[in-house]
Design an enzyme around this catalytic site. Structure first.
Site, PDB file in Angstrom:
ATOM      1  N   TYR A  53       0.765  -1.190   0.046  1.00 25.32           N
ATOM      2  CA  TYR A  53       0.068  -0.128  -0.097  1.00 25.32           C
ATOM      3  C   TYR A  53       0.916   1.346  -0.125  1.00 25.32           C
ATOM      4  O   TYR A  53       0.331   2.176  -0.664  1.00 25.32           O
ATOM      5  CB  TYR A  53      -1.068   0.080   1.041  1.00 25.32           C
ATOM      6  CG  TYR A  53      -2.408  -1.042   0.728  1.00 25.32           C
ATOM      7  CD1 TYR A  53      -2.998  -0.727  -0.177  1.00 25.32           C
ATOM      8  CD2 TYR A  53      -2.214  -2.385   1.220  1.00 25.32           C
ATOM      9  CE1 TYR A  53      -4.223  -1.676  -0.462  1.00 25.32           C
ATOM     10  CE2 TYR A  53      -3.321  -3.026   0.857  1.00 25.32           C
ATOM     11  CZ  TYR A  53      -4.237  -2.905  -0.190  1.00 25.32           C
ATOM     12  OH  TYR A  53      -5.412  -3.838  -0.307  1.00 25.32           O
ATOM     13  N   HIS A 106     -14.450   0.954  -0.809  1.00 23.28           N
ATOM     14  CA  HIS A 106     -13.455   0.033  -0.233  1.00 23.28           C
ATOM     15  C   HIS A 106     -12.347   0.647   0.270  1.00 23.28           C
ATOM     16  O   HIS A 106     -11.267   0.198   0.579  1.00 23.28           O
ATOM     17  CB  HIS A 106     -12.915  -0.714  -1.586  1.00 23.28           C
ATOM     18  CG  HIS A 106     -13.811  -1.676  -2.267  1.00 23.28           C
ATOM     19  ND1 HIS A 106     -13.843  -2.266  -3.312  1.00 23.28           N
ATOM     20  CD2 HIS A 106     -15.025  -2.258  -1.658  1.00 23.28           C
ATOM     21  CE1 HIS A 106     -14.750  -3.083  -3.652  1.00 23.28           C
ATOM     22  NE2 HIS A 106     -15.459  -3.256  -2.633  1.00 23.28           N
ATOM     23  N   CYS A 114      -6.640   1.488  12.979  1.00 23.70           N
ATOM     24  CA  CYS A 114      -5.805   0.639  14.220  1.00 23.70           C
ATOM     25  C   CYS A 114      -6.764  -0.732  14.046  1.00 23.70           C
ATOM     26  O   CYS A 114      -7.968  -0.747  14.182  1.00 23.70           O
ATOM     27  CB  CYS A 114      -6.148   1.138  15.515  1.00 23.70           C
ATOM     28  SG  CYS A 114      -5.590   0.246  16.565  1.00 23.70           S
ATOM     29  N   CYS A 133      -0.857   3.159  17.124  1.00 23.04           N
ATOM     30  CA  CYS A 133      -2.095   3.889  16.959  1.00 23.04           C
ATOM     31  C   CYS A 133      -2.101   5.349  17.910  1.00 23.04           C
ATOM     32  O   CYS A 133      -1.827   5.110  18.951  1.00 23.04           O
ATOM     33  CB  CYS A 133      -3.287   2.831  17.537  1.00 23.04           C
ATOM     34  SG  CYS A 133      -4.733   3.711  17.737  1.00 23.04           S
ATOM     35  N   THR A 173     -15.266  -1.078 -14.219  1.00 25.09           N
ATOM     36  CA  THR A 173     -15.324  -2.156 -13.290  1.00 25.09           C
ATOM     37  C   THR A 173     -15.719  -3.381 -13.565  1.00 25.09           C
ATOM     38  O   THR A 173     -16.566  -3.634 -14.685  1.00 25.09           O
ATOM     39  CB  THR A 173     -16.030  -1.945 -12.062  1.00 25.09           C
ATOM     40  OG1 THR A 173     -15.876  -2.798 -11.185  1.00 25.09           O
ATOM     41  CG2 THR A 173     -17.356  -1.500 -12.346  1.00 25.09           C
TER      42      THR A 173
HETATM   43  C1  BJW Z   1     -10.996   0.139 -18.730  1.00 21.71           C
HETATM   44  C2  BJW Z   1      -9.943   0.726 -18.922  1.00 21.71           C
HETATM   45  C3  BJW Z   1     -10.239   2.078 -19.416  1.00 21.71           C
HETATM   46  C4  BJW Z   1      -9.579  -1.209 -18.194  1.00 21.71           C
HETATM   47  N1  BJW Z   1     -11.361   2.533 -19.570  1.00 21.71           N
HETATM   48  N2  BJW Z   1     -12.279   0.752 -18.753  1.00 21.71           N
HETATM   49  C5  BJW Z   1     -21.752 -12.740  -3.470  1.00 21.71           C
HETATM   50  C6  BJW Z   1     -22.367 -11.710  -2.679  1.00 21.71           C
HETATM   51  C7  BJW Z   1     -21.629 -10.677  -1.760  1.00 21.71           C
HETATM   52  C8  BJW Z   1     -20.379 -11.060  -1.529  1.00 21.71           C
HETATM   53  C9  BJW Z   1     -19.853 -12.153  -2.027  1.00 21.71           C
HETATM   54  C10 BJW Z   1     -20.497 -13.044  -2.863  1.00 21.71           C
HETATM   55  N3  BJW Z   1     -19.739 -13.809  -3.435  1.00 21.71           N
HETATM   56  C11 BJW Z   1     -18.601 -13.680  -2.736  1.00 21.71           C
HETATM   57  C12 BJW Z   1     -18.421 -12.564  -2.133  1.00 21.71           C
HETATM   58  C13 BJW Z   1     -17.408 -12.136  -1.007  1.00 21.71           C
HETATM   59  C14 BJW Z   1     -16.554 -11.335  -1.831  1.00 21.71           C
HETATM   60  C15 BJW Z   1     -16.344 -11.206  -3.289  1.00 21.71           C
HETATM   61  O1  BJW Z   1     -16.906 -10.579  -4.185  1.00 21.71           O
HETATM   62  N4  BJW Z   1     -15.677 -12.095  -3.811  1.00 21.71           N
HETATM   63  C16 BJW Z   1     -15.306 -12.485  -5.251  1.00 21.71           C
HETATM   64  C17 BJW Z   1     -13.907 -12.952  -5.709  1.00 21.71           C
HETATM   65  C18 BJW Z   1     -16.658 -13.365  -5.836  1.00 21.71           C
HETATM   66  N5  BJW Z   1     -16.566  -9.684  -1.444  1.00 21.71           N
HETATM   67  C19 BJW Z   1     -16.296  -9.333  -0.089  1.00 21.71           C
HETATM   68  O2  BJW Z   1     -15.464 -10.173   0.459  1.00 21.71           O
HETATM   69  C20 BJW Z   1     -16.600  -7.802   0.129  1.00 21.71           C
HETATM   70  N6  BJW Z   1     -17.362  -7.875   1.284  1.00 21.71           N
HETATM   71  C21 BJW Z   1     -18.528  -8.307   1.496  1.00 21.71           C
HETATM   72  O3  BJW Z   1     -19.063  -8.964   0.545  1.00 21.71           O
HETATM   73  O4  BJW Z   1     -18.897  -8.111   2.573  1.00 21.71           O
HETATM   74  C22 BJW Z   1     -20.057  -8.756   3.163  1.00 21.71           C
HETATM   75  C23 BJW Z   1     -19.673  -9.798   3.947  1.00 21.71           C
HETATM   76  C24 BJW Z   1     -18.787  -9.605   5.041  1.00 21.71           C
HETATM   77  C25 BJW Z   1     -18.255 -10.671   5.871  1.00 21.71           C
HETATM   78  C26 BJW Z   1     -18.852 -12.104   5.463  1.00 21.71           C
HETATM   79  C27 BJW Z   1     -19.591 -12.123   4.313  1.00 21.71           C
HETATM   80  C28 BJW Z   1     -19.982 -11.150   3.689  1.00 21.71           C
HETATM   81  C29 BJW Z   1     -15.546  -6.905   0.228  1.00 21.71           C
HETATM   82  C30 BJW Z   1     -14.667  -6.769  -1.060  1.00 21.71           C
HETATM   83  C31 BJW Z   1     -13.388  -6.210  -1.072  1.00 21.71           C
HETATM   84  C32 BJW Z   1     -12.569  -5.762  -2.323  1.00 21.71           C
HETATM   85  N7  BJW Z   1     -11.483  -5.305  -1.996  1.00 21.71           N
HETATM   86  C33 BJW Z   1     -10.638  -5.075  -3.073  1.00 21.71           C
HETATM   87  C34 BJW Z   1      -8.885  -4.735  -2.797  1.00 21.71           C
HETATM   88  C35 BJW Z   1      -8.832  -3.706  -1.794  1.00 21.71           C
HETATM   89  C36 BJW Z   1      -8.844  -2.385  -2.658  1.00 21.71           C
HETATM   90  C37 BJW Z   1      -7.403  -2.166  -3.116  1.00 21.71           C
HETATM   91  O5  BJW Z   1      -6.392  -2.755  -2.712  1.00 21.71           O
HETATM   92  O6  BJW Z   1      -7.296  -1.153  -3.900  1.00 21.71           O
HETATM   93  O7  BJW Z   1     -10.981  -3.940  -4.072  1.00 21.71           O
HETATM   94  S1  BJW Z   1     -10.579  -6.360  -4.359  1.00 21.71           S
HETATM   95  C38 BJW Z   1     -10.430  -5.474  -5.741  1.00 21.71           C
HETATM   96  O8  BJW Z   1     -11.292  -5.509  -6.512  1.00 21.71           O
HETATM   97  C39 BJW Z   1     -10.402  -3.968  -5.235  1.00 21.71           C
HETATM   98  C40 BJW Z   1     -11.327  -3.260  -6.296  1.00 21.71           C
HETATM   99  O9  BJW Z   1     -12.035  -2.159  -5.675  1.00 21.71           O
HETATM  100  C41 BJW Z   1     -12.274  -4.378  -6.782  1.00 21.71           C
HETATM  101  C42 BJW Z   1     -13.040  -4.395  -7.872  1.00 21.71           C
HETATM  102  O10 BJW Z   1     -11.885  -4.213  -8.762  1.00 21.71           O
HETATM  103  P1  BJW Z   1     -12.248  -3.552 -10.419  1.00 21.71           P
HETATM  104  O11 BJW Z   1     -12.050  -2.166  -9.931  1.00 21.71           O
HETATM  105  O12 BJW Z   1     -13.390  -3.893 -10.974  1.00 21.71           O
HETATM  106  O13 BJW Z   1     -10.863  -3.659 -10.971  1.00 21.71           O
HETATM  107  P2  BJW Z   1     -10.761  -5.062 -12.125  1.00 21.71           P
HETATM  108  O14 BJW Z   1      -9.228  -4.908 -12.354  1.00 21.71           O
HETATM  109  O15 BJW Z   1     -11.306  -6.176 -11.676  1.00 21.71           O
HETATM  110  O16 BJW Z   1     -11.538  -4.359 -13.494  1.00 21.71           O
HETATM  111  C43 BJW Z   1     -10.958  -3.289 -14.237  1.00 21.71           C
HETATM  112  C44 BJW Z   1     -11.947  -3.126 -15.407  1.00 21.71           C
HETATM  113  O17 BJW Z   1     -11.648  -1.727 -15.981  1.00 21.71           O
HETATM  114  C45 BJW Z   1     -12.054  -4.150 -16.523  1.00 21.71           C
HETATM  115  O18 BJW Z   1     -13.443  -4.478 -16.712  1.00 21.71           O
HETATM  116  C46 BJW Z   1     -11.458  -3.440 -17.561  1.00 21.71           C
HETATM  117  O19 BJW Z   1     -12.020  -3.880 -19.063  1.00 21.71           O
HETATM  118  C47 BJW Z   1     -12.008  -1.872 -17.551  1.00 21.71           C
HETATM  119  N8  BJW Z   1     -10.721  -1.297 -17.999  1.00 21.71           N
HETATM  120  N9  BJW Z   1      -8.754  -0.063 -18.681  1.00 21.71           N
HETATM  121  C48 BJW Z   1     -12.550   2.086 -19.320  1.00 21.71           C
HETATM  122  N10 BJW Z   1      -9.110   2.797 -20.050  1.00 21.71           N
END
Ligand code: BJW
Length: 232
Positions: A53, A106, A114, A133, A173
């Site tokens: 980070y 996010h 902390c 902290c 996304t």
């Molecule tokens: C362009 C471009 C250009 C490129 N122009 N476009 C079903 C329901 C609910 C939850 C779940 C579920 N199934 C599973 C879950 C749990 C889980 C999950 O979703 N897992 C999946 C793998 C299936 N979700 C969670 O755990 C979340 N919490 C949750 O559900 O809480 C409820 C709960 C809590 C406790 C117990 C049980 C339930 C939390 C999710 C946290 C995600 N965190 C991250 C990392 C931290 C942030 C960081 O380090 O920066 O966040 S993961 C990562 O992915 C990051 C992003 O914000 C997130 C999304 O990614 P994003 O932005 O879509 O990026 P990419 O790379 O995937 O895509 C890029 C896009 O841009 C592409 O489409 C390209 O085509 C496009 N692009 N250039 C326009 N020039």
């Protein structure tokens, strides 16, 4: 009055030079997601997570907002109605582009948290596991980022805004991560016009009635100009 909710992902910042996650040369090509984006990874190797980070904070500080961020700020300023950006991004390029109404679901690179007492404070440029902290004094500083298995921020507010939205847009996304990937379905069910702006179709493209494919710096300003011309 038109209510617009815009979900943004890593793709909107790609042309500012910030890596997306799931591209072949993306952030997770070099770092295992389990190591840097889960609470378990942080417990196992906090120094690695802080380094990851710190690197992201440095890249984000050196980047600038692009024409897509700037166009969304113009939409918010000039539209007769409410525009809210719900971003999954932890950079501050929407703020620097001039948007005012932003929800960082996010978390943010600008914050420290902390892990012991949940106190939050503005993050210094570089952080380390030994940082104390400022509230409880324990050395359990982590970035204020929502990792897998953790609850994203302001979910009640976001679902409330989606239910009131006339237009729901998702920009740059991939639709891999929930709950954000479910927003379009919810918006459409509540009667919003749903539009995807992306380089390529997301995993949830079928939840959108309108799609515009291409780089965000091209598609977003065109879309914004159309909305401002027609009043939404
Ligand atoms: C362009 C471009 C250009 C490129 N122009 N476009 C079903 C329901 C609910 C939850 C779940 C579920 N199934 C599973 C879950 C749990 C889980 C999950 O979703 N897992 C999946 C793998 C299936 N979700 C969670 O755990 C979340 N919490 C949750 O559900 O809480 C409820 C709960 C809590 C406790 C117990 C049980 C339930 C939390 C999710 C946290 C995600 N965190 C991250 C990392 C931290 C942030 C960081 O380090 O920066 O966040 S993961 C990562 O992915 C990051 C992003 O914000 C997130 C999304 O990614 P994003 O932005 O879509 O990026 P990419 O790379 O995937 O895509 C890029 C896009 O841009 C592409 O489409 C390209 O085509 C496009 N692009 N250039 C326009 N020039």
């Amino acid at each position: 009055m038109t209510n617009i909710v815009i979900l943004t992902g890593a793709g909107i910042s790609a042309e500012s030079g910030l890596g997306t996650f799931r591209a072949e040369d993306g952030l997770w090509a070099e770092h295992r997601v389990e190591d840097v984006a889960t609470p378990e990874g942080f417990v196992k190797d906090p120094a690695l997570v802080h380094r990851f980070y710190n690197m992201r904070r440095s890249e984000s500080t050196n980047a600038s907002s692009n024409a897509a961020h700037d166009a969304l700020a113009r939409l918010e300023a000039d539209l007769v109605g409410d525009v809210t950006v719900v971003t999954q991004n932890v950079d501050d390029l929407h703020e620097r582009g001039g948007s005012q109404s932003i929800i960082h679901m996010h978390g943010s690179l600008a914050g420290s948290l902390c892990a012991a007492c949940e106190h939050r404070w503005p993050s210094p440029f570089e952080t380390a596991p030994s940082d104390d902290c400022p509230s409880c004094g324990r050395p359990q500083t982590r970035p204020d980022i929502v990792w897998f298995g953790e609850m994203p921020y302001q979910m009640d507010r976001i679902f409330g805004l989606i239910q009131e939205a006339d237009i729901f847009a998702a920009i740059g996304t991939s639709g891999n991560v929930y709950p954000a990937a479910g927003f379009a379905h919810e918006a459409r069910r509540s009667g919003a016009h749903t539009v995807e702006l992306n380089l390529e179709p997301s995993l949830v493209v079928n939840d959108f009635v309108e799609t515009r494919f291409g780089p965000a710096t091209e598609t977003v300003p065109i879309w914004v100009n159309e909305l401002l011309r027609t009043g939404g």
